[in-house]
Design a protein around this motif. Structure first.
Motif, PDB file in Angstrom:
ATOM      1  N   LEU A 167       0.844  -1.248   0.150  1.00  0.00           N
ATOM      2  CA  LEU A 167       0.022  -0.191   0.056  1.00  0.00           C
ATOM      3  C   LEU A 167       0.753   1.140  -0.012  1.00  0.00           C
ATOM      4  CD1 LEU A 167      -3.203  -0.745   1.950  1.00  0.00           C
ATOM      5  CD2 LEU A 167      -2.974  -0.491  -0.080  1.00  0.00           C
ATOM      6  N   ALA A 168       2.040   1.289   0.844  1.00  0.00           N
ATOM      7  CA  ALA A 168       2.903   2.590   0.654  1.00  0.00           C
ATOM      8  C   ALA A 168       3.451   2.814  -0.691  1.00  0.00           C
ATOM      9  CB  ALA A 168       4.120   2.070   1.824  1.00  0.00           C
ATOM     10  N   ILE A 169       3.748   1.720  -1.426  1.00  0.00           N
ATOM     11  CA  ILE A 169       4.188   1.818  -2.853  1.00  0.00           C
ATOM     12  C   ILE A 169       3.207   2.574  -3.790  1.00  0.00           C
ATOM     13  CG2 ILE A 169       4.840   0.773  -5.045  1.00  0.00           C
ATOM     14  CD1 ILE A 169       6.438  -1.303  -3.215  1.00  0.00           C
ATOM     15  N   LEU A 381      14.909  10.668   4.669  1.00  0.00           N
ATOM     16  CA  LEU A 381      13.349  10.508   4.684  1.00  0.00           C
ATOM     17  C   LEU A 381      12.741  11.763   4.168  1.00  0.00           C
ATOM     18  CD1 LEU A 381      11.357   8.077   5.591  1.00  0.00           C
ATOM     19  CD2 LEU A 381      11.072   9.642   7.823  1.00  0.00           C
ATOM     20  N   THR A 382      11.839  11.439   3.035  1.00  0.00           N
ATOM     21  CA  THR A 382      11.156  12.766   2.426  1.00  0.00           C
ATOM     22  C   THR A 382      10.024  13.167   3.196  1.00  0.00           C
ATOM     23  OG1 THR A 382       9.990  11.686   0.907  1.00  0.00           O
ATOM     24  CG2 THR A 382      12.336  12.421   0.094  1.00  0.00           C
ATOM     25  N   TYR A 383       9.392  14.202   3.256  1.00  0.00           N
ATOM     26  CA  TYR A 383       7.948  14.299   3.890  1.00  0.00           C
ATOM     27  C   TYR A 383       6.997  13.380   3.555  1.00  0.00           C
ATOM     28  CZ  TYR A 383      10.518  18.921   4.620  1.00  0.00           C
ATOM     29  OH  TYR A 383      11.333  19.959   5.124  1.00  0.00           O
ATOM     30  N   ALA A 384       6.864  13.302   2.041  1.00  0.00           N
ATOM     31  CA  ALA A 384       5.929  12.481   1.577  1.00  0.00           C
ATOM     32  C   ALA A 384       6.146  10.947   1.976  1.00  0.00           C
ATOM     33  CB  ALA A 384       5.959  12.457   0.100  1.00  0.00           C
ATOM     34  N   GLU A 385       7.238  10.232   2.226  1.00  0.00           N
ATOM     35  CA  GLU A 385       7.749   9.001   2.728  1.00  0.00           C
ATOM     36  C   GLU A 385       7.176   8.889   3.969  1.00  0.00           C
ATOM     37  OE1 GLU A 385      11.637   8.643  -0.486  1.00  0.00           O
ATOM     38  OE2 GLU A 385      11.764   9.032   1.800  1.00  0.00           O
ATOM     39  N   GLY A 386       7.577   9.833   4.947  1.00  0.00           N
ATOM     40  CA  GLY A 386       7.272   9.807   6.275  1.00  0.00           C
ATOM     41  C   GLY A 386       5.598   9.823   6.376  1.00  0.00           C
ATOM     42  N   ALA A 387       5.060  10.505   5.886  1.00  0.00           N
ATOM     43  CA  ALA A 387       3.473  10.785   5.972  1.00  0.00           C
ATOM     44  C   ALA A 387       2.663   9.489   5.248  1.00  0.00           C
ATOM     45  CB  ALA A 387       2.840  12.149   5.115  1.00  0.00           C
ATOM     46  N   THR A 388       3.386   8.803   4.201  1.00  0.00           N
ATOM     47  CA  THR A 388       2.735   7.718   3.428  1.00  0.00           C
ATOM     48  C   THR A 388       2.847   6.584   4.574  1.00  0.00           C
ATOM     49  OG1 THR A 388       3.356   8.343   1.382  1.00  0.00           O
ATOM     50  CG2 THR A 388       3.001   6.080   1.700  1.00  0.00           C
ATOM     51  N   ALA A 389       4.105   6.275   4.946  1.00  0.00           N
ATOM     52  CA  ALA A 389       4.341   5.313   6.106  1.00  0.00           C
ATOM     53  C   ALA A 389       3.236   5.572   7.048  1.00  0.00           C
ATOM     54  CB  ALA A 389       5.758   5.036   6.321  1.00  0.00           C
ATOM     55  N   ALA A 418       9.841   1.279   4.176  1.00  0.00           N
ATOM     56  CA  ALA A 418      10.556   0.400   2.877  1.00  0.00           C
ATOM     57  C   ALA A 418       9.968   0.437   1.732  1.00  0.00           C
ATOM     58  CB  ALA A 418      10.611  -1.134   3.335  1.00  0.00           C
ATOM     59  N   GLY A 419       8.585   0.653   1.743  1.00  0.00           N
ATOM     60  CA  GLY A 419       7.747   0.857   0.364  1.00  0.00           C
ATOM     61  C   GLY A 419       7.841   2.142  -0.076  1.00  0.00           C
ATOM     62  N   SER A 420       7.652   2.889   0.811  1.00  0.00           N
ATOM     63  CA  SER A 420       7.773   4.374   0.172  1.00  0.00           C
ATOM     64  C   SER A 420       9.216   4.702  -0.328  1.00  0.00           C
ATOM     65  CB  SER A 420       7.667   5.320   1.436  1.00  0.00           C
ATOM     66  OG  SER A 420       8.489   5.347   2.358  1.00  0.00           O
ATOM     67  N   MET A 421      10.254   4.125   0.420  1.00  0.00           N
ATOM     68  CA  MET A 421      11.542   4.177  -0.165  1.00  0.00           C
ATOM     69  C   MET A 421      11.713   3.503  -1.514  1.00  0.00           C
ATOM     70  SD  MET A 421      13.760   5.871   1.636  1.00  0.00           S
ATOM     71  CE  MET A 421      13.935   6.504   3.342  1.00  0.00           C
ATOM     72  N   VAL A 422      10.948   2.504  -1.732  1.00  0.00           N
ATOM     73  CA  VAL A 422      11.246   1.565  -2.895  1.00  0.00           C
ATOM     74  C   VAL A 422      10.341   2.380  -4.288  1.00  0.00           C
ATOM     75  CG1 VAL A 422      10.312  -0.497  -4.369  1.00  0.00           C
ATOM     76  CG2 VAL A 422      11.315  -0.691  -2.050  1.00  0.00           C
ATOM     77  N   ALA A 423       9.444   3.010  -3.535  1.00  0.00           N
ATOM     78  CA  ALA A 423       8.491   3.793  -4.713  1.00  0.00           C
ATOM     79  C   ALA A 423       9.373   4.942  -5.128  1.00  0.00           C
ATOM     80  CB  ALA A 423       7.103   4.128  -3.918  1.00  0.00           C
ATOM     81  N   SER A 424      10.185   5.345  -4.177  1.00  0.00           N
ATOM     82  CA  SER A 424      11.026   6.769  -4.567  1.00  0.00           C
ATOM     83  C   SER A 424      12.450   6.203  -5.245  1.00  0.00           C
ATOM     84  CB  SER A 424      11.711   7.546  -3.448  1.00  0.00           C
ATOM     85  OG  SER A 424      10.331   7.946  -2.570  1.00  0.00           O
ATOM     86  N   GLY A 425      12.975   5.049  -5.223  1.00  0.00           N
ATOM     87  CA  GLY A 425      14.148   5.070  -5.672  1.00  0.00           C
ATOM     88  C   GLY A 425      14.333   3.619  -6.023  1.00  0.00           C
ATOM     89  N   GLY A 426      13.258   2.767  -6.187  1.00  0.00           N
ATOM     90  CA  GLY A 426      13.556   1.174  -6.492  1.00  0.00           C
ATOM     91  C   GLY A 426      13.982   0.497  -5.294  1.00  0.00           C
ATOM     92  N   ILE A 427      14.192  -0.815  -5.429  1.00  0.00           N
ATOM     93  CA  ILE A 427      14.651  -1.683  -4.656  1.00  0.00           C
ATOM     94  C   ILE A 427      15.982  -1.402  -4.161  1.00  0.00           C
ATOM     95  CG2 ILE A 427      15.672  -3.449  -6.110  1.00  0.00           C
ATOM     96  CD1 ILE A 427      13.412  -4.123  -3.069  1.00  0.00           C
ATOM     97  N   LYS A 428      16.777  -0.654  -5.098  1.00  0.00           N
ATOM     98  CA  LYS A 428      18.181  -0.532  -4.769  1.00  0.00           C
ATOM     99  C   LYS A 428      18.312   0.682  -3.505  1.00  0.00           C
ATOM    100  CE  LYS A 428      18.718   3.021  -8.397  1.00  0.00           C
ATOM    101  NZ  LYS A 428      17.524   2.752  -9.006  1.00  0.00           N
TER     102      LYS A 428
END
Length: 465
Positions: A167-169, A381-389, A418-428
């Motif tokens: 869901l985070a992705i 961590l970006t604002y969007a990643e924090g809020a999403t998680a 982890a999902g929000s980070m993947v959505a931002s920059g992929g699994i890497k």
């Protein structure tokens, strides 16, 4: 208060019961700084709130979450253990099982906290309960654990991380497509605070996670405390102190009338006849329930109400049993009334657990916060990643509480990050070492806690003989 009843016991049993209560409070205190650190990590690392303000606010929200969250999850914890069988055993056996559960959970939680590994207190507690229950079944004639309830809880704990990650992705992709606010997808620069609207969003999501964490995780401590009260002092705590004899009998009469009318030629006619028999026995028990009756009477009433509840649930859920909605409505309403006499917790228990969880939130939070904020993703961590998680975590925990299922705040939030980070920059964009450590802790928690609690129960039981 329980201490009035403890004073009537000999010194050693009274001291051991107090020890069990203290252990539960310690577990919930550790749960506070172990799990709630997840809720404040995002607001701290995005500079939305200063650390001490964040943990104090989160502690207050956790307190309110326990206070206002009901007792549905707590009763799920209670129903995992074979209380009927425990009631038939000595005080030493009951103390052994409670201490085995609490000490196993405390040891594992402290160990993973010291290493800075986000680990689920829910997995820890459930594993300890399963292990102690299995130990009890090894030594005494009992099923040991309510495996049907354990399967429901296990499914909730296992599926929630995958749910949070996915869901985070999805939510991050939706936000990127729908919102053109560049500031939302930026990381803070130095000590710079986020824009006012973004900051309000981050504080709101932190508040929701903290509140729902209290409403879910806090109830686990309430459930453990109720196991102690019902096992050790069933004459006072097997039924709600507000048990109303006439109200209970009126509800039983209405349920009996609906079932008796539907029973002839019904596909569940034999089962309905058994339900009517249970109702008859319940009425007898309730009328006989007075101070001169053996202490097991209240527990017998409790057991029969729970048995009737299972039958009624099946009647209501099966569309072939009742064609009219009015009959189902009557059954639901009256069973809700009866369940209020068995599914409860005294207000002092709720306040005690809420206080322990709230205070724990304000202590020792830094190790887990650092892992969440710095070691899951390779980028800040970006604002969007924090809020999403946090939005995903709050929604998942809130739904789990609504359905009376315990869920892991740690796993849901860390998987959301982890999902929000993947959505931002992929699994890497994930740090492999941290993810491996979290995965190892996730895999090991249940079996290690099962084994620890199993062995501890056998040890304490042997020492008490």
């Amino acid at each position: 208060m329980i201490f009035e009843y403890i004073q009537e016991l000999p010194l050693l049993p009274a001291a051991l019961i107090v020890g069990c209560i203290v252990c539960i409070c310690v577990f919930e205190f550790i749960n506070g700084f172990h799990d709630t650190a997840n809720a404040v990590a995002t607001v701290i690392y995005t500079n939305a709130l200063k650390p001490m303000v964040a943990v104090a606010w989160s502690g207050l929200m956790n307190f309110l979450g326990v206070l206002l969250g009901g007792v549905g999850v707590a009763m799920g914890i209670v129903k995992l253990l074979p209380l009927n069988d425990l009631l038939m055993q000595s005080l030493n056996v009951n103390i052994s099982i409670v201490l085995a559960i609490c000490l196993s959970a405390i040891i594992w939680n402290l160990g993973t906290w010291y290493l800075g590994i986000p680990c689920s207190s829910s997995h820890t507690l459930i594993g300890a309960i399963l292990g102690a229950g299995l130990g009890f079944a090894t030594m005494y004639s009992s099923d040991g654990v309510n495996w049907a309830k354990a399967q429901d809880i296990g499914a909730s704990l296992l599926l929630s991380p995958a749910f949070g990650f996915t869901l985070a992705i999805m939510l991050m992709f939706v936000l990127k497509k729908m919102l053109k606010m560049k500031s939302l997808f930026q990381s803070p620069v130095g000590d710079e605070k986020p824009p006012r609207g973004v900051r309000a969003l981050l504080i709101t999501t932190c508040t929701l996670v903290s509140f729902f964490h209290g409403s879910n995780d806090g109830q686990k401590g309430v459930g453990l405390m109720m196991v102690v009260l019902m096992a050790f002092i069933p004459s006072h705590y097997a039924l709600n102190e507000n048990f109303d004899q006439s109200k209970a009998i009126n509800s039983l009469n209405r349920i009996e009338a609906v079932i008796a009318k539907a029973a002839p030629d019904n596909i569940l006619e034999k089962e309905m006849a058994k339900s009517i028999q249970i109702i008859s026995e319940l009425k007898t028990d309730i009328v006989s329930n007075n101070e001169g009756v053996a202490k097991t009477r209240k527990f017998e009433i409790r057991k029969r109400i729970e048995s009737l509840s299972k039958s009624i649930k099946r009647y209501v859920e099966d569309p072939e049993v009742f064609s009219d909605s009015s009959s189902k409505s009557i059954l639901k309403h009256e069973m809700s009334t009866l369940s209020g006499f068995t599914d409860f917790a005294p207000i002092w228990v709720i306040i005690m657990i809420a206080t322990c969880l709230g205070l724990g939130t304000m202590v020792g939070w830094k190790r887990i916060v650092v892992t969440i904020g710095e070691k899951i993703g390779k980028t800040h961590l970006t604002y969007a990643e924090g809020a999403t998680a946090e939005l995903i975590a709050a929604s998942t925990i809130g739904l789990s509480t609504f359905f009376h299922l315990p869920v892991s705040t740690t796993h849901v939030l860390s998987s959301g990050i982890a999902g929000s980070m993947v959505a931002s920059g992929g699994i890497k964009n994930l740090q492999k070492k941290t993810m491996v450590n979290i995965a190892i802790a996730w895999v090991l928690t249940l079996p290690v806690c099962v084994l620890m609690a199993y062995l501890m129960f056998l040890l304490f039981n042997w020492m008490g003989q």
